[in-house]
Design a protein around this motif. Sequence first.
Motif, PDB file in Angstrom:
ATOM      1  N   LEU A   1      74.962  55.190  51.572  1.00 56.86           N
ATOM      2  CA  LEU A   1      74.635  53.779  51.389  1.00 56.86           C
ATOM      3  C   LEU A   1      74.637  53.407  49.909  1.00 56.86           C
ATOM      4  O   LEU A   1      75.209  52.381  49.513  1.00 56.86           O
ATOM      5  N   LEU A   2      74.021  54.252  49.073  1.00 59.23           N
ATOM      6  CA  LEU A   2      74.031  54.008  47.635  1.00 59.23           C
ATOM      7  C   LEU A   2      75.453  54.050  47.087  1.00 59.23           C
ATOM      8  O   LEU A   2      75.837  53.215  46.253  1.00 59.23           O
ATOM      9  N   ALA A   3      76.243  55.023  47.541  1.00 60.91           N
ATOM     10  CA  ALA A   3      77.629  55.146  47.073  1.00 60.91           C
ATOM     11  C   ALA A   3      78.448  53.917  47.450  1.00 60.91           C
ATOM     12  O   ALA A   3      79.282  53.451  46.658  1.00 60.91           O
ATOM     13  N   LEU A   4      78.218  53.379  48.637  1.00 65.33           N
ATOM     14  CA  LEU A   4      78.943  52.178  49.056  1.00 65.33           C
ATOM     15  C   LEU A   4      78.570  50.977  48.190  1.00 65.33           C
ATOM     16  O   LEU A   4      79.434  50.189  47.802  1.00 65.33           O
ATOM     17  N   ILE A   5      77.282  50.846  47.894  1.00 67.01           N
ATOM     18  CA  ILE A   5      76.841  49.738  47.042  1.00 67.01           C
ATOM     19  C   ILE A   5      77.474  49.844  45.660  1.00 67.01           C
ATOM     20  O   ILE A   5      78.035  48.868  45.131  1.00 67.01           O
ATOM     21  N   LEU A   6      77.403  51.028  45.066  1.00 69.08           N
ATOM     22  CA  LEU A   6      78.005  51.232  43.748  1.00 69.08           C
ATOM     23  C   LEU A   6      79.522  51.071  43.810  1.00 69.08           C
ATOM     24  O   LEU A   6      80.133  50.520  42.889  1.00 69.08           O
ATOM     25  N   GLY A   7      80.123  51.551  44.884  1.00 65.04           N
ATOM     26  CA  GLY A   7      81.568  51.446  45.017  1.00 65.04           C
ATOM     27  C   GLY A   7      82.038  50.008  45.089  1.00 65.04           C
ATOM     28  O   GLY A   7      83.033  49.640  44.459  1.00 65.04           O
ATOM     29  N   VAL A   8      81.326  49.193  45.855  1.00 69.52           N
ATOM     30  CA  VAL A   8      81.697  47.776  45.958  1.00 69.52           C
ATOM     31  C   VAL A   8      81.522  47.081  44.613  1.00 69.52           C
ATOM     32  O   VAL A   8      82.379  46.301  44.170  1.00 69.52           O
ATOM     33  N   ILE A   9      80.407  47.361  43.937  1.00 74.40           N
ATOM     34  CA  ILE A   9      80.135  46.714  42.648  1.00 74.40           C
ATOM     35  C   ILE A   9      81.193  47.080  41.618  1.00 74.40           C
ATOM     36  O   ILE A   9      81.842  46.211  41.014  1.00 74.40           O
ATOM     37  N   PHE A  10      81.398  48.373  41.412  1.00 76.12           N
ATOM     38  CA  PHE A  10      82.322  48.797  40.360  1.00 76.12           C
ATOM     39  C   PHE A  10      83.784  48.641  40.782  1.00 76.12           C
ATOM     40  O   PHE A  10      84.650  48.448  39.923  1.00 76.12           O
ATOM     41  N   GLY A  11      84.048  48.714  42.080  1.00 77.02           N
ATOM     42  CA  GLY A  11      85.406  48.436  42.541  1.00 77.02           C
ATOM     43  C   GLY A  11      85.785  46.987  42.305  1.00 77.02           C
ATOM     44  O   GLY A  11      86.919  46.682  41.927  1.00 77.02           O
ATOM     45  N   SER A  12      84.819  46.088  42.512  1.00 81.06           N
ATOM     46  CA  SER A  12      85.066  44.672  42.251  1.00 81.06           C
ATOM     47  C   SER A  12      85.206  44.406  40.753  1.00 81.06           C
ATOM     48  O   SER A  12      86.059  43.622  40.325  1.00 81.06           O
ATOM     49  N   LEU A  13      84.363  45.073  39.950  1.00 81.30           N
ATOM     50  CA  LEU A  13      84.455  44.895  38.504  1.00 81.30           C
ATOM     51  C   LEU A  13      85.814  45.343  37.974  1.00 81.30           C
ATOM     52  O   LEU A  13      86.382  44.721  37.071  1.00 81.30           O
TER      53      LEU A  13
ATOM     54  N   PHE B   1      88.213  39.756  33.732  1.00 82.66           N
ATOM     55  CA  PHE B   1      87.323  39.866  32.587  1.00 82.66           C
ATOM     56  C   PHE B   1      87.350  41.307  32.074  1.00 82.66           C
ATOM     57  O   PHE B   1      86.867  42.236  32.730  1.00 82.66           O
ATOM     58  N   LYS B   2      87.957  41.516  30.913  1.00 84.26           N
ATOM     59  CA  LYS B   2      88.210  42.869  30.419  1.00 84.26           C
ATOM     60  C   LYS B   2      86.956  43.714  30.243  1.00 84.26           C
ATOM     61  O   LYS B   2      86.958  44.899  30.607  1.00 84.26           O
ATOM     62  N   PRO B   3      85.836  43.195  29.675  1.00 83.70           N
ATOM     63  CA  PRO B   3      84.627  44.021  29.548  1.00 83.70           C
ATOM     64  C   PRO B   3      84.143  44.577  30.890  1.00 83.70           C
ATOM     65  O   PRO B   3      83.635  45.695  30.947  1.00 83.70           O
ATOM     66  N   ALA B   4      84.302  43.804  31.969  1.00 85.86           N
ATOM     67  CA  ALA B   4      83.898  44.291  33.292  1.00 85.86           C
ATOM     68  C   ALA B   4      84.759  45.480  33.705  1.00 85.86           C
ATOM     69  O   ALA B   4      84.252  46.470  34.246  1.00 85.86           O
ATOM     70  N   ARG B   5      86.059  45.396  33.432  1.00 82.62           N
ATOM     71  CA  ARG B   5      86.946  46.516  33.771  1.00 82.62           C
ATOM     72  C   ARG B   5      86.615  47.735  32.928  1.00 82.62           C
ATOM     73  O   ARG B   5      86.671  48.867  33.424  1.00 82.62           O
ATOM     74  N   ILE B   6      86.256  47.533  31.675  1.00 82.55           N
ATOM     75  CA  ILE B   6      85.915  48.654  30.793  1.00 82.55           C
ATOM     76  C   ILE B   6      84.652  49.354  31.291  1.00 82.55           C
ATOM     77  O   ILE B   6      84.580  50.593  31.334  1.00 82.55           O
ATOM     78  N   ILE B   7      83.642  48.571  31.672  1.00 82.68           N
ATOM     79  CA  ILE B   7      82.403  49.150  32.188  1.00 82.68           C
ATOM     80  C   ILE B   7      82.680  49.985  33.436  1.00 82.68           C
ATOM     81  O   ILE B   7      82.171  51.103  33.593  1.00 82.68           O
ATOM     82  N   SER B   8      83.511  49.453  34.320  1.00 82.35           N
ATOM     83  CA  SER B   8      83.848  50.170  35.540  1.00 82.35           C
ATOM     84  C   SER B   8      84.588  51.469  35.235  1.00 82.35           C
ATOM     85  O   SER B   8      84.297  52.517  35.816  1.00 82.35           O
ATOM     86  N   ARG B   9      85.547  51.416  34.295  1.00 83.82           N
ATOM     87  CA  ARG B   9      86.308  52.615  33.967  1.00 83.82           C
ATOM     88  C   ARG B   9      85.436  53.689  33.334  1.00 83.82           C
ATOM     89  O   ARG B   9      85.613  54.884  33.583  1.00 83.82           O
TER      90      ARG B   9
ATOM     91  N   ALA C   1      81.571  56.665  42.426  1.00 81.91           N
ATOM     92  CA  ALA C   1      82.736  56.563  41.546  1.00 81.91           C
ATOM     93  C   ALA C   1      84.033  56.690  42.333  1.00 81.91           C
ATOM     94  O   ALA C   1      85.012  55.979  42.072  1.00 81.91           O
ATOM     95  N   TYR C   2      84.056  57.581  43.308  1.00 85.91           N
ATOM     96  CA  TYR C   2      85.266  57.758  44.113  1.00 85.91           C
ATOM     97  C   TYR C   2      85.472  56.590  45.076  1.00 85.91           C
ATOM     98  O   TYR C   2      86.607  56.149  45.289  1.00 85.91           O
ATOM     99  N   ILE C   3      84.384  56.104  45.651  1.00 84.17           N
ATOM    100  CA  ILE C   3      84.503  54.949  46.545  1.00 84.17           C
ATOM    101  C   ILE C   3      84.927  53.718  45.757  1.00 84.17           C
ATOM    102  O   ILE C   3      85.649  52.852  46.273  1.00 84.17           O
ATOM    103  N   SER C   4      84.500  53.624  44.508  1.00 84.94           N
ATOM    104  CA  SER C   4      84.933  52.524  43.652  1.00 84.94           C
ATOM    105  C   SER C   4      86.447  52.493  43.535  1.00 84.94           C
ATOM    106  O   SER C   4      87.077  51.424  43.617  1.00 84.94           O
ATOM    107  N   GLU C   5      87.058  53.642  43.364  1.00 88.44           N
ATOM    108  CA  GLU C   5      88.515  53.714  43.276  1.00 88.44           C
ATOM    109  C   GLU C   5      89.178  53.376  44.608  1.00 88.44           C
ATOM    110  O   GLU C   5      90.239  52.755  44.651  1.00 88.44           O
ATOM    111  N   VAL C   6      88.540  53.792  45.699  1.00 88.52           N
ATOM    112  CA  VAL C   6      89.063  53.451  47.022  1.00 88.52           C
ATOM    113  C   VAL C   6      89.075  51.941  47.213  1.00 88.52           C
ATOM    114  O   VAL C   6      90.063  51.353  47.675  1.00 88.52           O
ATOM    115  N   ILE C   7      87.977  51.298  46.853  1.00 88.15           N
ATOM    116  CA  ILE C   7      87.869  49.853  47.026  1.00 88.15           C
ATOM    117  C   ILE C   7      88.811  49.124  46.077  1.00 88.15           C
ATOM    118  O   ILE C   7      89.435  48.121  46.442  1.00 88.15           O
TER     119      ILE C   7
END
Length: 245
Positions: free
Chosen positions: A38-50, A55-63, A116-122
């Motif tokens: 559940l935590l991984a899904l929440i983080l994945g959606v947030i950082f996958g969307s970022l 907005f470049k700073p958002a992409r940098i934070i996610s990377r 982090a991995y789910i973020s890439e999936v999303i």
Amino acid sequence: MIKGLFEGKRWAALWKALPDYYIPGFIMTLKIAVSGLLLALILGVIFGSLSSMRFKPARIISRIYVEFIQNTPLALQVLFYYSVLPIILSSTASGSGIRIPKFVLGVIGVGIYHGAYISEVIRTGIEAIPKGQSEAAASQGFSYLETMYYIILPQTVRIIMPPLANQALNLVKNTSILAMVAGMDLMYFTDSWGADRGYFAQAYLTSAVLYFIICFPLARLARYLEIRSMRLPAPKRMVFEEERT
């Protein structure tokens, strides 16, 4: 050695240990896996969307999050949370000697790692949706968050379900790393019981069966979703003819 594997008294001792060792460890592993996912899904959606924002700073934070977590060992991360995080919390709190519950430690460890991995999936799922849909939504006055919530993310579900099932499978197996910090999970109780009595074959074979009970259905689900996604038609372009209410 092989003779000891089939020795009756060892399996009888294992049977007696099930209520005190294996069942609690099995239940704890399930709880950590579900909460960590559940935590991984929440983080994945947030950082996958970022990572998909203009907005470049958002992409940098996610990377930064994705690259750092993916390129450091999970064991190192769990040991950091176990040893260093209490010191940080103690320095910011009025008291001292803060201890993180093992359950919370497990959820944080596998949740952040697989997030982090789910973020890439999303991110991959979002990028698979034609950009024209986002442009059409913007022309109708949708904000970025509204576009993601109502249009993009619902369509990514079919695309990302097979790799998400694989991540859930890997997450369950990675809970075993918590045995390093006495995480009260299945692997911890397996090591404890096997080392105390020297019945390692019985201990680890039983643990393997219990992990298999959790992981095999997830593996079959991932395969089913993969086959199903290949049969379904590609996401259709949505038409924005109705005004927002």
